[in-house]
Design a protein around this motif. Structure first.
Motif, PDB file in Angstrom:
ATOM      1  N   THR A 126      43.157  43.756 -30.784  1.00 31.75           N
ATOM      2  CA  THR A 126      43.484  44.015 -29.375  1.00 31.75           C
ATOM      3  C   THR A 126      43.249  42.766 -28.509  1.00 31.75           C
ATOM      4  N   GLN A 128      40.753  41.037 -27.851  1.00 35.80           N
ATOM      5  CA  GLN A 128      39.502  40.905 -27.089  1.00 35.80           C
ATOM      6  C   GLN A 128      38.759  39.624 -27.485  1.00 35.80           C
TER       7      GLN A 128
ATOM      8  N   SER B  77      36.891  47.286 -24.480  1.00 41.10           N
ATOM      9  CA  SER B  77      36.995  48.742 -24.434  1.00 41.10           C
ATOM     10  C   SER B  77      35.652  49.440 -24.223  1.00 41.10           C
ATOM     11  N   ASP B  78      34.539  48.738 -24.484  1.00 41.19           N
ATOM     12  CA  ASP B  78      33.233  49.379 -24.304  1.00 41.19           C
ATOM     13  C   ASP B  78      32.643  49.103 -22.922  1.00 41.19           C
ATOM     14  N   PRO B 121      38.446  51.483 -19.652  1.00 33.96           N
ATOM     15  CA  PRO B 121      39.803  51.029 -19.981  1.00 33.96           C
ATOM     16  C   PRO B 121      40.712  52.129 -20.535  1.00 33.96           C
ATOM     17  N   ASN B 122      40.134  53.085 -21.312  1.00 31.21           N
ATOM     18  CA  ASN B 122      41.009  54.132 -21.878  1.00 31.21           C
ATOM     19  C   ASN B 122      41.475  55.142 -20.839  1.00 31.21           C
TER      20      ASN B 122
END
Lengths: 262, 250
Positions: A126, A128, B77-78, B121-122
């Motif tokens: 992704t 990141q 994402s975290d 983000p989700n």
């Protein structure tokens, strides 16, 4: 014939290439460890929770069952020779020298190692990791090294907990269920288990060595994964398979070195 | 070989758009400028520094003055929206928490998402994720910002928002912008200068107005989105009838 030789050559070159990349990766990781270790302890603590604390349930439950099985099997075999009084020593030595570090490393590879690989692989897929690099943040310092160090700390502790719980499981079956004398069980264990030869060499040295290998494989496979869902799936599988093989092979070598001359 | 004798000048303070068919190496070009890839030959200079010759610490120092918006947004994402935008500020400064909060809210306000700072983000749509990523890319007020396909897969409203944001931020913050895109209309509407690249070479260059009347058939095909022309509709293949009759499976 030529085609087979070519395939063999490609296979060997591919494996050597991966070994080279893994070695360079390890070097970068060690350099990164030195850079952040004293300035960002919070990153490591967070990861110790993730790979260590969250692995506790599987380690404790497995340790308990393994200890109980050892108690039961040991009793069944020893009682034929009237040697069930040695059960405490048998359970403790089995766990301390072999089963504690080996089984906890195998369980760790399945529970935490695969998660580390998948997490890092997904971060790569992704973008990141790339975005971190473009923000002038070294992913080795921010992502890879903290996870490696956390795993390095967590696995020996998990192995100690596995061994301790396993002994309690063995005690429960032997003493509470099969009637072995509690005093004999503990005194045999105390008399036969050596601090340096068995506990330091067995649980600590072995589990630190396994931890080094297991976490190196896990973070490398994640970083080296092909950034697709199939690539990450394969990398996760490789982590579990390679770690298991490496741990078992290393266990034989360490056992031969530590206990071979007894 | 991806590029062959390619030569681009990106003027300071302007929006330069790089367009070309998929697979021509536009993203690779951005990675070369950002120092994530090194060229086999040739040179890449950013603000007077030869990017591919820099040591890692020097490259990271230069990257602090660069921002990059990835096609996927590449949000962590975290981390929440707030923490994502705060990430580069926390990593590179020792500012007090109250000032970090102010800065983050200012950046989010500039992309219209101050109210979304608590979201993860989700919970964001694709367009929102890109705007958050944009806020993060400008968190340290970079001199250069690179956009990798910022309009890909966006609905018309999100696309309009992004077009407006790229132009506004470039002018308001005095940045230099490089936009890689194959959305002709949107990219041309904000471009000060356009490079059209294909087959590893610059095929055409100029302002949006001059490229609209470009003499080459290739540029006309690309700018007018014609399905066939110098870039053939068909991938190179053997004769159709012969292929069908050959009976070969592989």
């Amino acid at each position: 014939m030529i085609a087979q030789l070519r395939r063999l050559g490609r296979f060997v070159l591919d494996k050597l290439g991966r070994l080279g990349r893994a070695s360079l990766f390890f070097m970068d990781m060690v350099i990164a460890l030195g850079a952040f270790l004293f300035t960002r302890p919070g990153l490591v603590i967070q990861q110790v929770y993730s790979v260590g604390v969250l692995s506790l349930p599987i380690i404790v439950v497995s340790g308990l069952f393994v200890g109980m099985v050892l108690g039961l099997q040991g009793y069944t075999n020893l009682v034929d020779f009237g040697a069930e009084s040695s059960l405490g020593a048998v359970v403790a030595l089995s766990l301390v020298q072999e089963l504690g570090p080996v089984v906890s490393a195998l369980l760790y590879a399945g529970r935490a190692g695969s998660a580390l690989t998948a997490e890092i692989g997904l971060m790569k897929a992704t973008e990141q990791i790339s975005s971190m690099e473009m923000m002038a943040v070294d992913p080795f310092q921010r992502v890879i090294a903290p996870r490696f160090l956390a795993g390095l700390i967590a696995l020996p502790l998990l192995a100690c907990i596995f061994t301790a719980v396993g002994i309690l499981g063995g005690y429960y079956v032997a003493v509470q269920q099969l009637g072995v004398d509690a005093g004999t069980f503990w005194s045999q264990m105390q008399g036969r288990v050596e601090w340096v030869d068995d506990i330091i060499n067995g649980v600590l040295v072995k589990s630190i060595a396994f931890s080094l290998v297991a976490n190196w494989i896990a973070v490398f496979e994640g970083y080296d994964a092909i950034p697709t869902s199939e690539g990450i799936g394969r990398a996760t599988t490789r982590t579990v398979v390679n770690t298991s093989l490496a741990v078992l092979g290393l266990d034989f070598m360490l056992t031969a070195l530590m206990f071979g001359d007894k | 070989m991806i590029f062959d004798g390619i030569d681009l000048d990106i003027p300071r303070g302007r929006i330069t758009v790089i367009m070309g068919p998929s697979g021509t190496g536009k993203t690779t070009l951005l990675r070369l400028i950002g120092g994530q890839l090194r060229p086999l030959t040739g040179t890449i200079d950013v603000a007077g520094e030869r990017v591919h010759k820099l040591s890692k610490p020097d490259l990271y120092r230069l990257r602090k003055q660069m921002g990059m918006l990835f096609q996927s947004g590449a949000l962590f994402s975290d981390l929440s929206v707030f923490e994502n935008v705060a990430f580069p500020i926390r990593e590179h400064t020792r500012l007090p928490e109250t000032l970090i909060r102010t800065l983050v809210l200012m950046k989010l306000e500039s992309v219209g998402l101050r109210g979304a700072w608590r979201l993860m983000p989700n919970q964001l749509s694709g367009g929102m994720a890109r705007r958050v990523a944009l806020a993060r890319a400008i968190a340290l007020d970079p001199m250069l910002i690179m956009y990798d396909e910022p309009f890909a897969g966006q609905d018309p409203i999100s696309m309009g928002v992004l077009v407006k944001l790229i132009r506004t931020l470039n002018d308001a913050l005095g940045m230099t912008s490089i936009v890689v895109s194959h959305d002709v209309q949107e990219a041309a509407s904000i471009a000060d200068y356009i490079y059209l690249i294909a087959d590893g070479r610059v095929m055409e260059q100029g302002t949006p107005e001059t490229l609209g009347q470009a003499p080459s058939a290739w540029a006309r095909q690309f700018m007018q989105a014609l399905p066939d022309g110098p870039v053939a509709f068909h991938y190179p293949a053997p004769d159709y009838a012969a292929d069908l009759l050959s009976g070969e499976v592989q």
